[in-house]
Design a protein around this motif. Structure first.
Motif, PDB file in Angstrom:
ATOM      1  N   GLY A  19      48.949  47.772  45.867  1.00 50.32           N
ATOM      2  CA  GLY A  19      48.679  46.728  44.925  1.00 50.32           C
ATOM      3  C   GLY A  19      49.525  46.565  43.975  1.00 50.32           C
ATOM      4  N   LYS A 392      33.150  41.286  44.011  1.00 47.37           N
ATOM      5  CA  LYS A 392      33.264  41.195  45.500  1.00 47.37           C
ATOM      6  C   LYS A 392      32.712  42.574  46.026  1.00 47.37           C
ATOM      7  CE  LYS A 392      36.655  37.531  45.774  1.00 47.37           C
ATOM      8  NZ  LYS A 392      37.298  37.578  44.423  1.00 47.37           N
ATOM      9  N   ALA A 394      30.724  44.480  49.670  1.00 48.43           N
ATOM     10  CA  ALA A 394      30.480  44.364  51.361  1.00 48.43           C
ATOM     11  C   ALA A 394      28.961  44.154  51.088  1.00 48.43           C
ATOM     12  CB  ALA A 394      30.886  45.408  51.996  1.00 48.43           C
ATOM     13  N   GLN A 398      26.801  49.796  49.133  1.00 47.19           N
ATOM     14  CA  GLN A 398      28.047  50.097  49.279  1.00 47.19           C
ATOM     15  C   GLN A 398      28.343  50.972  47.951  1.00 47.19           C
ATOM     16  OE1 GLN A 398      31.115  47.335  48.931  1.00 47.19           O
ATOM     17  NE2 GLN A 398      32.493  48.518  50.253  1.00 47.19           N
ATOM     18  N   TYR A 402      34.197  52.574  46.664  1.00 49.87           N
ATOM     19  CA  TYR A 402      34.928  51.921  47.754  1.00 49.87           C
ATOM     20  C   TYR A 402      35.435  50.465  47.312  1.00 49.87           C
ATOM     21  CZ  TYR A 402      33.359  55.625  50.990  1.00 49.87           C
ATOM     22  OH  TYR A 402      33.062  56.576  51.494  1.00 49.87           O
ATOM     23  N   LEU A 403      35.284  50.136  45.816  1.00 49.27           N
ATOM     24  CA  LEU A 403      35.555  48.712  45.354  1.00 49.27           C
ATOM     25  C   LEU A 403      36.996  48.914  44.966  1.00 49.27           C
ATOM     26  CD1 LEU A 403      32.489  47.312  43.507  1.00 49.27           C
ATOM     27  CD2 LEU A 403      32.820  47.290  46.128  1.00 49.27           C
ATOM     28  N   SER A 404      37.584  47.523  44.686  1.00 51.71           N
ATOM     29  CA  SER A 404      38.976  47.852  44.147  1.00 51.71           C
ATOM     30  C   SER A 404      38.648  48.099  42.743  1.00 51.71           C
ATOM     31  CB  SER A 404      39.378  46.686  44.425  1.00 51.71           C
ATOM     32  OG  SER A 404      38.901  45.498  43.690  1.00 51.71           O
ATOM     33  N   ASN A 407      37.170  45.440  40.607  1.00 52.10           N
ATOM     34  CA  ASN A 407      35.720  45.097  40.736  1.00 52.10           C
ATOM     35  C   ASN A 407      34.990  46.043  40.352  1.00 52.10           C
ATOM     36  OD1 ASN A 407      35.196  42.538  42.298  1.00 52.10           O
ATOM     37  ND2 ASN A 407      36.622  43.479  43.769  1.00 52.10           N
ATOM     38  N   ASP A 434      44.896  45.190  38.764  1.00 55.97           N
ATOM     39  CA  ASP A 434      46.215  44.278  39.138  1.00 55.97           C
ATOM     40  C   ASP A 434      46.180  42.793  38.361  1.00 55.97           C
ATOM     41  OD1 ASP A 434      45.037  42.093  41.256  1.00 55.97           O
ATOM     42  OD2 ASP A 434      44.154  44.071  41.586  1.00 55.97           O
TER      43      ASP A 434
ATOM     44  N   MET C   1      44.519  44.445  43.745  1.00 58.65           N
ATOM     45  CA  MET C   1      44.153  43.733  45.204  1.00 58.65           C
ATOM     46  C   MET C   1      42.553  43.732  45.301  1.00 58.65           C
ATOM     47  SD  MET C   1      46.972  42.766  46.350  1.00 58.65           S
ATOM     48  CE  MET C   1      47.609  42.469  44.491  1.00 58.65           C
ATOM     49  N   ASP C   2      42.184  42.500  45.533  1.00 51.87           N
ATOM     50  CA  ASP C   2      40.793  42.308  45.508  1.00 51.87           C
ATOM     51  C   ASP C   2      40.281  42.604  46.967  1.00 51.87           C
ATOM     52  OD1 ASP C   2      39.868  42.429  43.036  1.00 51.87           O
ATOM     53  OD2 ASP C   2      40.074  40.170  42.857  1.00 51.87           O
ATOM     54  N   ASP C   3      41.027  43.401  47.854  1.00 54.70           N
ATOM     55  CA  ASP C   3      40.409  43.621  49.201  1.00 54.70           C
ATOM     56  C   ASP C   3      39.302  44.580  49.228  1.00 54.70           C
ATOM     57  OD1 ASP C   3      42.923  46.066  50.762  1.00 54.70           O
ATOM     58  OD2 ASP C   3      42.310  45.408  48.392  1.00 54.70           O
ATOM     59  N   ILE C   4      38.217  44.482  49.829  1.00 57.46           N
ATOM     60  CA  ILE C   4      37.460  45.609  50.022  1.00 57.46           C
ATOM     61  C   ILE C   4      37.432  46.422  50.960  1.00 57.46           C
ATOM     62  CG2 ILE C   4      34.835  45.844  49.978  1.00 57.46           C
ATOM     63  CD1 ILE C   4      34.940  42.515  49.066  1.00 57.46           C
ATOM     64  N   LYS C   5      37.097  47.589  50.859  1.00 65.85           N
ATOM     65  CA  LYS C   5      37.303  48.510  52.255  1.00 65.85           C
ATOM     66  C   LYS C   5      35.818  48.675  52.514  1.00 65.85           C
ATOM     67  CE  LYS C   5      40.246  51.749  49.428  1.00 65.85           C
ATOM     68  NZ  LYS C   5      40.206  52.728  48.781  1.00 65.85           N
ATOM     69  N   VAL C   6      35.653  48.197  53.688  1.00 70.83           N
ATOM     70  CA  VAL C   6      34.476  47.982  54.427  1.00 70.83           C
ATOM     71  C   VAL C   6      34.456  48.992  55.594  1.00 70.83           C
ATOM     72  CG1 VAL C   6      32.739  46.254  55.056  1.00 70.83           C
ATOM     73  CG2 VAL C   6      34.326  45.638  54.185  1.00 70.83           C
ATOM     74  N   LEU C   8      34.932  52.172  57.981  1.00 74.98           N
ATOM     75  CA  LEU C   8      34.790  53.433  57.760  1.00 74.98           C
ATOM     76  C   LEU C   8      35.770  54.106  58.811  1.00 74.98           C
ATOM     77  CD1 LEU C   8      31.226  54.642  57.488  1.00 74.98           C
ATOM     78  CD2 LEU C   8      32.833  54.175  55.627  1.00 74.98           C
ATOM     79  N   GLN C  12      35.215  59.594  58.496  1.00 83.50           N
ATOM     80  CA  GLN C  12      34.219  59.264  57.725  1.00 83.50           C
ATOM     81  C   GLN C  12      32.840  59.157  58.464  1.00 83.50           C
ATOM     82  OE1 GLN C  12      35.682  55.911  55.558  1.00 83.50           O
ATOM     83  NE2 GLN C  12      36.065  57.183  53.736  1.00 83.50           N
ATOM     84  N   ILE C 322      33.962  62.755  54.659  1.00 83.68           N
ATOM     85  CA  ILE C 322      33.611  61.365  54.064  1.00 83.68           C
ATOM     86  C   ILE C 322      34.923  61.167  53.228  1.00 83.68           C
ATOM     87  CG2 ILE C 322      31.949  60.143  52.865  1.00 83.68           C
ATOM     88  CD1 ILE C 322      29.889  61.870  53.950  1.00 83.68           C
TER      89      ILE C 322
END
Lengths: 506, 321, 326
Positions: A19, A392, A394, A398, A402-404, A407, A434, C1-6, C8, C12, C322
């Motif tokens: 990013g 944001k 999931a 969660q 695992y969030l950015s 977030n 970012d 970046m606001d992408d979320i890692k969903v 696995l 993991q 994990i």
């Protein structure tokens, strides 16, 4: 100086983090016996560059040449092999060993195969220290030394390994004036011996006093390399800041502060870091704090939250005199705190997004005399805060890691906001996230202020301070150095005050 | 407070010893007798010898809870092998086998990354089980009487041999810890592991050797004790690990790592023995010894805790100590 | 970046699988193995019932330890605590009756837990070494108090607690179930659970969130005492005596093994009570199986030691898969 005497040369170095482009096509070279200053604001790419030179990071593009030959510095041990020494802020010294032992650790002179030759190790160490004109007894233990002395031992250690280039990261941040003079003498000494030095400092006057050339980085790009005697501090500051205001700011925010004072700090002192600070915080105001490393701002703000102890001084909250001894007392009063060290003391990384957000107020969301959590209520609180901050995720279970970054920061901020605080202390609220997320955080802050929440914000990103704050204080070595309001504040003045060049007090 | 702690670090254990000596000399006429004193020192030597090894482990930032099992393991191997190999051969094999156990401890801790607590606690249980399997749960009588000369004889008809072993091992361990580069690297690993690694030291190897040294010292005491009783005892000295830890910490070796005080360990070993002697005078049950050692450990921890706390605050405030 | 890692990664997924089903699989494999090996002794309802009944001994004590390890601490003193509380209670029962005996056992264990908690938080020394000292002190006090004589428990009420049945199911199973339900509510439905997880995962963040870390730790050590007290009551009842030397010997080891085998990370911050319960059963199933198959008791001892090392290694593998930052 011979222009072609280049020890190390970097060509088109790129480094990309998820990013973020940390370094973009950076060219950089250092000559024999040269002091090359590297300047730039936080996030300009200085530390990434050092870590590439020290072998801690691998570049994603470009090449490194040492004495004209292309090389790869694949690990920190490789840097040693190429005679490059990095002197980090946290020294790599062993506290329970003597100065001499630290200088020669792993390479001790011996009698036979295993016995340390104490006489030789001490005289050799003394010799190296003397060469640098450092007056430290080599038999002393590191734990008995001052920060400045430790730094000098670190330099001596690098020298004993025949380092050809030393990288010094903010070496004067924690030194006294006298110690700085001493350090400069040593650097002069090293230069005479032909050692190349990359000198990183927020204090421009030091860069000008010492360096042969100055390279300015901004936003991961090299802006310019100037010969020190052909430039001025004003020019460097304007290069560092850049002419254009960064586009993610919607311009200065409206004045939100009201007349009413919510919190007042009087004659505040903290041992060895804060001296006699007094200020007032108004309702709905965003109050900025600026200062470079060693300014003491973090100590001050931590202590206002009860996470560190003051030595003297008074705090008034809503007109009453209060003593804040621990965070829970601050929380109960209505003071919130968001740390700058999100990873170290913010995130509960094994826990879920929901659990992270509700940890502060969980004890109030209960029935049966605080025994059981009202889970529906917890969810409602979470959902409304998640919506308000546009977090944001999931699903609520969660894990937060695992969030950015952006977030994560919103969750950590939200954790404090759900506790209905009246004063919010934010340390480096946009560090490590970012550009898009930064703008969002700024929007949230403005929204909070217009709702009447007072914000104290410490930041090393000057545009942020200039555009967001109603007033901004600059601290230099623990003392109030300057005080600006939104009319008379700009980046040049802030930089000047941060480095002790400008004193502007009402 | 800092001054007091600094002073305690230097002479605390000697003051305890002097105080205990004066007290014992007053209450017990027997104490004023060279043979009694030598016997007290001998009783203290067992704990002290293992505590030399333990001092290394704590200095490197770890510790070892498997030492009493190693003693029993040594004892059993000697008893089983002595009929066929004679005592010299069986002693050597027993010590080597123990060192191998120490090596396993070291590998599990440094390579697999299991904490010293879990590793050595498990090793204690496993090794004790193994010793019981070897002898099928019995104690094995050793018929070779000459073996007794190792631990139950006196030099010049005066000084019991365990004291000699203790002094010799003290000298060796002292030299290793304070005069060799290896010893200083042990301290470096415990003081600031990150810095030690960055300075190019092989910390994993150093720590593994440390656990071998602990096992070695425990094995030596196993040999001495076996020779004195002429019995191979798989469950030798239950609870002795506590004595050893107490001696090392009481002697001034800090749990924070990096600072090993072998001289303190030596005298702390003797001090614990004096407590035992004193309790014997009172004619109380053996369980009071266990209680006394436990309380001594808490006292030593209390001092160590104060030391860490005050040194830490001193560091934060920038006071030099 | 606001992408979320969903999603696995396969790695993991494998780790999560190992965490959720690995333990149940181990339990079933052990049960299946001994059932095939010695069906007449092992694969019977009375045996299964008894094995679950005996699981309460380790299982209940392991509840407090699960909390403790979740906060990143240890308590080595549980075995001696069990013995000291047991002999105190048993001796009172002889004079004042079983109900008082049970109450004294519980109260004594709780008090010892409080003492541990105070020492650990006030001394600021790693808990394992402080409680190691307590391990010897409690045991010595048990010896001294009884003069090394076993205290027999003959009171009918007390004996009934460990050996009686209700609707064909032994009482200890009900008691264990009750303990686990209470503990589950504390861990998952009460603020307390959040606090111990927060302290274990990041104690600095917990402190900044206004949690009084020391008080929660004292509470955790107290809870260890409470649950060890329950175990002591049941253990004394099943054995019919409280023996100062034998009672709780090696208990700390079994309890820690159950917690670690149950998937609680030694570094704190995560774990599950269900895992601890199943792991306690694994230990009893294995031990009973080996005894029934007439495996030498010394080999059994070696096996217990190996199980702990294997359990920790499996945990390490799980967290590595994990990709958890520990």
């Amino acid at each position: 100086m011979n222009e072609n005497n280049v020890f190390i040369e970097l060509r088109n170095i790129r480094k990309i983090f998820p990013g973020v482009v940390a370094l973009e096509d950076v060219d950089f070279d250092v000559r024999y016996g040269e002091v090359h200053a590297l300047v730039g604001e936080n996030g300009a790419g200085k530390s990434t560059l050092i870590k590439i030179l020290g072998g801690a990071y691998q570049p994603d593009g470009g090449e490194i040449l040492i004495e004209g030959k292309p090389v790869t510095i694949a690990a920190t041990s490789m840097a040693q092999h190429f005679k490059i020494a990095v002197i980090y802020q946290e020294f790599n010294l062993v506290p329970d060993l003597s100065v001499a032992e630290n200088i020669f650790i792993g390479r001790e002179p011996k009698i036979g195969k295993s016995f340390i030759n104490w006489k030789k190790i001490n005289t050799d160490a003394a010799q190296i220290l003397k060469k640098l004109d450092i007056d430290i007894n080599p038999r002393k233990f590191i734990s008995d030394l001052s920060v400045a002395e430790k730094q000098m031992v670190e330099i001596a250690k690098s020298l004993s390994m025949d380092a050809r280039m030393m990288i010094m990261d903010e070496p004067t941040a924690t030194l006294t004036e006298k110690e700085v003079v001493k350090l400069f003498a040593i650097i002069e000494e090293l230069r005479k011996k032909g050692v190349s030095i990359i000198y990183i400092s927020h204090r421009l006057d030091e860069a000008f006093k010492l360096s042969d050339r100055i390279t300015v980085l901004r936003d991961g790009k090299k802006i310019e390399t100037k010969k020190t005697n052909q430039t001025s501090q004003d020019e460097i500051v304007s290069l560092m800041v850049g002419k254009v205001v960064k586009d993610y700011f919607a311009g200065k925010k409206e004045w939100t502060g009201k007349e009413e004072v919510i919190m007042e700090v009087k004659n505040y002192n903290i041992a060895d870091s804060i001296y006699d600070i007094s200020f007032k915080l108004h309702k709905g105001e965003i109050l900025g704090f600026a200062g470079v490393l060693g300014s003491g701002i973090h100590h001050l703000l931590r202590s206002l939250y009860g996470a560190a102890q003051k030595t003297s001084g008074e705090v008034y909250f809503e007109g009453r005199k209060v003593e804040i001894r621990k965070p829970s007392e601050a929380i109960n009063m209505g003071i919130g705190y968001v740390t700058e060290d999100r990873k170290g003391e913010g995130l509960l990384y094994d826990m879920s997004v929901l659990q992270n957000l509700s940890i502060i107020i969980i004890k109030t969301l209960t029935f049966f005399k605080g025994l059981f959590i009202k889970q529906k209520k917890e969810l409602t609180v979470f959902n409304s805060m998640a919506k308000e901050l546009d977090i944001k995720y999931a699903n609520i279970n969660q894990r937060i890691i695992y969030l950015s970054g952006g977030n994560q920061q919103k969750v950590v901020m939200g954790r404090t906001l759900v506790s209905d605080c009246k004063v919010l202390i934010l340390l480096e609220p946009t560090r490590g996230i970012d550009v898009g997320a930064k703008a969002e955080i700024h929007k949230i802050m403005i929204g909070l202020a217009s709702k009447g929440i007072s914000i104290i914000m410490a930041s090393s990103e000057l545009p942020e301070l200039v555009n967001l704050t109603d007033r901004c204080f600059v601290l230099y070595k623990g003392r109030m150095a300057a005080e600006f309001n939104r009319e008379n504040m700009d980046e040049e003045k802030l930089v000047a005050a941060e480095i002790g060049k400008l004193s502007y007090l009402k | 407070m800092i001054k007091f702690l600094k002073l305690y670090e230097k002479i605390g254990i000697f003051i305890l010893i002097v105080a205990a000596s004066v007290f014992l000399a007053i209450v017990s006429p027997n104490f004023r007798n060279l043979n009694t004193i030598l016997s007290i020192i001998m009783q203290g030597s067992y704990g002290a010898i293992i505590a030399f090894g333990m001092t290394f482990a704590i200095t490197s930032g770890g510790f070892d809870l498997s030492v009493e099992a190693i003693m029993g393991f040594t004892s059993v191997i000697i008893a089983m092998l002595i009929p066929s190999l004679g005592f010299a051969g069986s002693i050597i094999i027993a010590i080597l086998a123990s060192c191998f156990v120490g090596f396993l401890n070291g590998v599990l801790i440094t390579k697999v990354g299991i904490s010293p607590l879990i590793t050595t606690l498990s090793m204690q249980v496993i090794l004790r089980g193994a010793s019981l399997i070897i002898t099928n749960g019995r104690q094995v009588v050793i018929s070779q009487k000459s073996f007794m000369s190792i631990g139950a004889s006196k030099v010049f008809n005066l000084i019991p041999t365990p004291i000699i072993y203790m002094v010799v091992l003290f000298a060796i361990f002292y030299l290793i810890l304070n005069q060799t580069s290896f010893g200083r690297h042990v301290a470096a690993s415990g003081s600031n592991e990150q810095a030690a690694k960055m300075s190019g030291l092989n910390v994993n190897l150093i720590k593994t050797v440390v656990y071998i040294l602990v096992a070695f010292s425990a094995s030596i005491v196993g040999v001495i004790r076996t020779s004195q009783t002429l019995i191979g005892i798989p469950t030798m000295a239950p609870g002795f690990t506590l004595n050893v830890l107490t001696i090392a910490i009481l002697g001034g070796t800090s749990l924070a790592g990096g600072k090993g005080n072998l001289t303190g360990t030596l005298f702390a070993g003797i001090f614990i023995s004096m407590i035992y002697y004193g309790l014997n005078l009172l004619n109380v049950q053996i369980f009071y010894q266990m209680l006394a050692v436990g309380i001594t450990l808490l006292f030593a921890l209390f001092i160590d805790g104060l030391r860490m706390k005050y040194l830490e605050t001193a560091k934060v405030k920038g006071i030099r100590v | 970046m606001d992408d979320i890692k969903v999603g696995l990664t396969p790695k993991q997924r494998a780790g999560n699988l190992l965490g959720s089903f690995g333990l149940i699989a181990i339990l079933l494999i052990i049960f299946g193995f001994f059932s095939l090996l010695i069906p007449k002794l092992y694969f019977t309802w009375p045996n299964l019932r008894d094995m679950i009944r005996f699981s309460s001994y380790v299982g209940i004590g392991a509840i407090g330890m699960t909390f403790c390890i979740m906060t990143g601490n240890f308590d080595i003193s549980v075995g001696s605590m069990l013995a000291l509380a047991g002999v105190l209670g048993a001796s009172v029962a002889l004079k004042a009756g079983g109900i008082f005996g049970v109450i004294i056992t519980m109260a004594a264990a709780t008090l010892l837990g409080v003492i541990n908690g105070l020492f650990v938080t006030k001394l600021k020394i790693p808990a394992f070494i402080t409680t190691l000292g307590m391990y010897f002190i409690f045991r010595a006090l048990a010896y001294i108090y009884t003069n090394n004589n076993p205290q027999y428990i003959q009171d009918r009420f007390w004996i009934f607690l460990g050996n009686g049945s209700f609707l064909g199911i032994p009482l200890p199973i009900y008691i264990m179930a009750l303990c686990y339900v209470i503990a589950y509510l504390m861990l998952r439905k009460a603020p307390f659970g959040r606090y111990i997880l927060a302290i274990g995962t990041n104690s600095r963040a917990a402190a900044l969130s206004g949690i009084n870390v020391d008080n929660i730790k004292i509470l955790v050590f107290t809870l260890i005492g409470v649950f060890v007290g329950v175990s002591a009551v049941l253990n004394g009842s099943m054995l019919g005596a409280a023996n100062p030397g034998m009672m709780g010997d090696g208990y700390e080891f079994q309890v820690i093994t159950a917690v670690v085998l149950g998937g609680t990370a030694l570094t704190g911050g995560s774990g599950s009570l269900g895992g601890t319960l199943i792991a306690a059963m694994v230990i009893v199933f294995l031990k009973t199986g080996m005894s029934n198959a007439q495996v030498n008791s010394y080999w059994q001892q070696v096996a217990t030691g190996l199980v702990l090392i294997v359990a920790v290694s499996l945990n390490k593998l799980k967290f590595w898969l994990i990709g958890q930052t520990q």
